[in-house]
Design an enzyme around this catalytic site. Structure first.
Site, PDB file in Angstrom:
ATOM      1  N   HIS A 269      59.291 -29.458 -45.078  1.00 29.15           N
ATOM      2  CA  HIS A 269      60.026 -29.185 -43.841  1.00 29.15           C
ATOM      3  C   HIS A 269      60.979 -30.371 -43.614  1.00 29.15           C
ATOM      4  CE1 HIS A 269      61.001 -27.546 -40.048  1.00 29.15           C
ATOM      5  NE2 HIS A 269      59.865 -27.667 -39.390  1.00 29.15           N
ATOM      6  N   HIS A 308      65.100 -21.457 -49.142  1.00 28.75           N
ATOM      7  CA  HIS A 308      64.762 -21.389 -47.722  1.00 28.75           C
ATOM      8  C   HIS A 308      64.018 -20.091 -47.471  1.00 28.75           C
ATOM      9  CE1 HIS A 308      65.205 -21.607 -43.361  1.00 28.75           C
ATOM     10  NE2 HIS A 308      65.442 -22.892 -43.558  1.00 28.75           N
ATOM     11  N   ASP A 364      69.091 -29.795 -46.051  1.00 27.50           N
ATOM     12  CA  ASP A 364      68.636 -31.103 -46.498  1.00 27.50           C
ATOM     13  C   ASP A 364      69.307 -31.598 -47.763  1.00 27.50           C
ATOM     14  OD1 ASP A 364      66.770 -31.618 -44.472  1.00 27.50           O
ATOM     15  OD2 ASP A 364      65.430 -30.142 -45.362  1.00 27.50           O
TER      16      ASP A 364
HETATM   17  N1  CMC Z   1      63.118 -25.049 -56.606  1.00 30.92           N
HETATM   18  C1  CMC Z   1      62.660 -24.220 -57.570  1.00 30.92           C
HETATM   19  N2  CMC Z   1      62.103 -23.027 -57.348  1.00 30.92           N
HETATM   20  C2  CMC Z   1      61.984 -22.656 -56.070  1.00 30.92           C
HETATM   21  C3  CMC Z   1      62.438 -23.457 -55.022  1.00 30.92           C
HETATM   22  C4  CMC Z   1      63.031 -24.683 -55.318  1.00 30.92           C
HETATM   23  N3  CMC Z   1      63.483 -25.501 -54.362  1.00 30.92           N
HETATM   24  N4  CMC Z   1      62.206 -22.828 -53.851  1.00 30.92           N
HETATM   25  C5  CMC Z   1      61.617 -21.669 -54.166  1.00 30.92           C
HETATM   26  N5  CMC Z   1      61.484 -21.576 -55.517  1.00 30.92           N
HETATM   27  C6  CMC Z   1      60.961 -20.424 -56.266  1.00 30.92           C
HETATM   28  C7  CMC Z   1      59.447 -20.370 -56.179  1.00 30.92           C
HETATM   29  O1  CMC Z   1      58.843 -21.081 -57.247  1.00 30.92           O
HETATM   30  C8  CMC Z   1      59.208 -18.880 -56.264  1.00 30.92           C
HETATM   31  O2  CMC Z   1      59.365 -18.484 -57.584  1.00 30.92           O
HETATM   32  P1  CMC Z   1      58.417 -17.327 -58.186  1.00 30.92           P
HETATM   33  O3  CMC Z   1      58.801 -16.088 -57.417  1.00 30.92           O
HETATM   34  O4  CMC Z   1      58.746 -17.280 -59.624  1.00 30.92           O
HETATM   35  O5  CMC Z   1      56.997 -17.756 -57.908  1.00 30.92           O
HETATM   36  C9  CMC Z   1      60.359 -18.290 -55.482  1.00 30.92           C
HETATM   37  O6  CMC Z   1      61.429 -19.249 -55.608  1.00 30.92           O
HETATM   38  C10 CMC Z   1      60.062 -18.059 -54.000  1.00 30.92           C
HETATM   39  O7  CMC Z   1      59.609 -19.284 -53.460  1.00 30.92           O
HETATM   40  P2  CMC Z   1      58.586 -19.418 -52.265  1.00 30.92           P
HETATM   41  O8  CMC Z   1      57.874 -20.728 -52.382  1.00 30.92           O
HETATM   42  O9  CMC Z   1      57.743 -18.185 -52.202  1.00 30.92           O
HETATM   43  O10 CMC Z   1      59.575 -19.410 -51.030  1.00 30.92           O
HETATM   44  P3  CMC Z   1      59.218 -19.872 -49.570  1.00 30.92           P
HETATM   45  O11 CMC Z   1      60.049 -19.073 -48.675  1.00 30.92           O
HETATM   46  O12 CMC Z   1      57.746 -19.865 -49.360  1.00 30.92           O
HETATM   47  O13 CMC Z   1      59.667 -21.406 -49.578  1.00 30.92           O
HETATM   48  C11 CMC Z   1      60.807 -23.398 -49.218  1.00 30.92           C
HETATM   49  C12 CMC Z   1      60.737 -21.910 -48.902  1.00 30.92           C
HETATM   50  C13 CMC Z   1      61.926 -24.043 -48.399  1.00 30.92           C
HETATM   51  C14 CMC Z   1      59.469 -24.086 -48.817  1.00 30.92           C
HETATM   52  C15 CMC Z   1      61.056 -23.578 -50.721  1.00 30.92           C
HETATM   53  O14 CMC Z   1      62.263 -22.965 -51.097  1.00 30.92           O
HETATM   54  C16 CMC Z   1      61.019 -25.042 -51.152  1.00 30.92           C
HETATM   55  O15 CMC Z   1      59.952 -25.580 -51.415  1.00 30.92           O
HETATM   56  N6  CMC Z   1      62.226 -25.705 -51.217  1.00 30.92           N
HETATM   57  C17 CMC Z   1      62.273 -27.091 -51.516  1.00 30.92           C
HETATM   58  C18 CMC Z   1      61.928 -27.897 -50.293  1.00 30.92           C
HETATM   59  C19 CMC Z   1      63.053 -27.886 -49.287  1.00 30.92           C
HETATM   60  O16 CMC Z   1      64.213 -28.068 -49.622  1.00 30.92           O
HETATM   61  N7  CMC Z   1      62.677 -27.719 -47.999  1.00 30.92           N
HETATM   62  C20 CMC Z   1      63.624 -27.743 -46.902  1.00 30.92           C
HETATM   63  C21 CMC Z   1      63.719 -26.444 -46.194  1.00 30.92           C
HETATM   64  S1  CMC Z   1      65.122 -26.394 -45.107  1.00 30.92           S
HETATM   65  C22 CMC Z   1      64.719 -27.460 -43.848  1.00 30.92           C
HETATM   66  C23 CMC Z   1      63.786 -26.887 -42.890  1.00 30.92           C
HETATM   67  O17 CMC Z   1      64.078 -25.803 -42.328  1.00 30.92           O
HETATM   68  O18 CMC Z   1      62.779 -27.541 -42.644  1.00 30.92           O
END
Ligand code: CMC
Length: 430
Positions: A269, A308, A364
């Site tokens: 986050h 996201h 970010d």
């Molecule tokens: N790099 C590589 N792969 C990713 C990433 C990433 N940054 N984000 C998602 N994926 C992949 C993930 O491995 C999954 O692949 P598969 O379907 O093959 O298993 C797919 O994309 C869906 O990911 P998810 O984890 O189910 O998506 P989510 O909606 O639960 O996660 C997130 C959202 C923001 C936690 C995630 O994209 C992430 O960890 N990003 C990196 C951390 C980041 O930049 N966070 C800041 C968010 S914006 C600020 C805020 O609002 O706080």
């Protein structure tokens, strides 16, 4: 012909049909409870870990269309707010629903500004932290401690008391944040300068040394103010949900805000921009990017600052920040990590792995580069996020409190554990 706004469900266990009303593209989960096999069944529930498809509230504050990359506060596009407003105008908008006129803004600014000082004992409390304490840990704890300084904040049903808490929290968070920083570098605390703007005063409390009056660079002051605007609210994200959920127990707003800030501390986050810079440092040089991307695609880590839960398109805040970065770098000099970030973005936006999963830069990805160019240490990044987000947390908290549909937050579970068992004596256990 008028379309019927309902959903018909057939329970194949009983053959019974149910007609559930659809309102605002949603059905009420509670309407499912009537679907039972035996009269004493609890009824059907939905299973939705992490609230992937469940609305936890009705809100009028922030609108996001993640597929089209749209973000609006109270109906105003984020791009226009970032161009035409100050952070304090936006905070007023989030809280009241309307942009302030000149008189309202003057009153609001004066009220926030007269609450920028903290009690001397808050300073003593902060002095008690270890010299290398993470500023976000100090920030979270100090927010919680504020509830003991303002016990009347417990009167959450009194609108005047709530207003006072808004002034205090929005006024004091830059002071607490700057004190946390000064403590970590062993510098004396700088008192607020109420002649400066919200962002200007924060820069003064961060960086003033011996000069009689700190003069913030206007480009950096404005850039920081815009960053506060971009972080001010983002509907039901993790920290806002924490604010609402903890606040739903009717605890005072300082304690709820501490919980929200704690949620923001996590690397998924508010800690993500810190993680972006660490990632850029780890990559180090342009030639290492392909190997890094390969590892991400193999699941050995994430491309931080990408992806996201809601945006499946370019985060509109990331576009604004990318432009802002150019203005900041003209003053501070170019952050050498920018080249790595730009190349990472270029490669990722063409790569099938990221395209297929709709992973785009989020807020970010570039904000950390600006913060670093402005000499904020990496540990301060989530604290900067929290300063801007405070107005959103408070607006969402008040909306929750005044919403007749809301009750104390209490999710259900699907129980998959043991059936009832007898407790054996210690000597009889294997
Ligand atoms: N790099 C590589 N792969 C990713 C990433 C990433 N940054 N984000 C998602 N994926 C992949 C993930 O491995 C999954 O692949 P598969 O379907 O093959 O298993 C797919 O994309 C869906 O990911 P998810 O984890 O189910 O998506 P989510 O909606 O639960 O996660 C997130 C959202 C923001 C936690 C995630 O994209 C992430 O960890 N990003 C990196 C951390 C980041 O930049 N966070 C800041 C968010 S914006 C600020 C805020 O609002 O706080």
């Amino acid at each position: 012909m008028e379309t019927k706004q309902s959903l018909t469900i057939t329970d194949n266990r009983t053959g019974k049909q149910y007609d559930l009303p659809i309102e605002n593209e949603t059905i009420k989960a509670k309407d499912l409870l009537q679907i039972k096999v035996k009269p004493d069944d609890f009824g059907i529930m939905t299973y939705d870990p992490a609230y992937m498809a469940t609305a936890s509230c009705k809100s009028t504050i922030t609108f996001i269309d993640g597929d089209r990359g749209i973000l609006q506060y109270r109906g105003y596009p984020i791009e226009q707010l970032a161009e035409k407003c100050s952070y304090l105008e936006v905070a007023y908008l989030l809280m009241t629903g309307e942009l302030p006129n000149k008189t309202q803004l003057d009153e609001w600014t004066a009220s926030v500004t007269t609450h920028t000082f903290v009690h001397e004992n808050v300073k003593k409390l902060m002095d008690g932290f270890h010299h290398d304490a993470h500023p976000m840990g100090m920030f979270v704890s100090t927010l919680a401690a504020l509830s003991t300084f303002y016990p009347t904040a417990k009167r959450i049903h009194d609108p005047a008391e709530r207003r006072l808490t808004f002034y205090r929290l929005i006024g004091k968070v830059p002071t607490i944040a700057a004190f946390a920083y000064r403590h970590s570098v062993g510098m004396p605390y700088v008192h607020p300068d109420n002649e400066l703007s919200y962002a200007g005063n924060f820069l003064s409390m961060m960086y003033k040394i011996a000069e009689p009056k700190y003069k913030p660079n206007p480009v950096l002051e404005r850039a920081l103010d815009v960053l506060f605007i971009l972080h001010a609210d983002h509907e039901q994200n993790c920290s806002t949900s924490a604010m609402r959920s903890v606040g739903s127990s009717h605890v005072d707003p300082y304690s709820a805000a501490a919980a929200a800030a704690a949620a923001l501390y996590g690397p998924l986050h508010g800690g993500a921009n810190e993680a972006v810079l660490r990632m850029l440092d780890e990559i180090g040089t342009l030639d290492k990017i392909p190997a890094f991307i390969k590892e991400v695609k193999e699941g050995k880590g994430r491309l931080m600052g990408f992806g996201h839960r809601v945006y499946k398109n370019y985060d509109p805040r990331a576009s604004i920040i990318k432009r802002l970065a150019d203005q900041v770098f003209e003053v501070t000099g170019r952050n050498p990590k920018l080249d790595i970030a730009l190349e990472l973005e270029r490669i990722a936006l063409q790569d099938d792995y990221f395209v297929k999963r709709k992973l785009y830069p989020n807020v970010d990805f570039y904000s950390g580069l600006i913060y670093q160019a402005m000499k904020f240490p990496v540990d301060m990044f989530p604290v900067l996020f929290a300063i801007g987000r405070m107005s959103g947390w408070l607006s969402q908290w008040e909306e929750m409190l005044l919403d007749g549909d809301q009750k104390i937050s209490r999710p259900r579970q699907v129980f998959l554990g043991h059936g009832k068992r007898e407790v054996p004596m210690l000597s009889q256990r294997a």
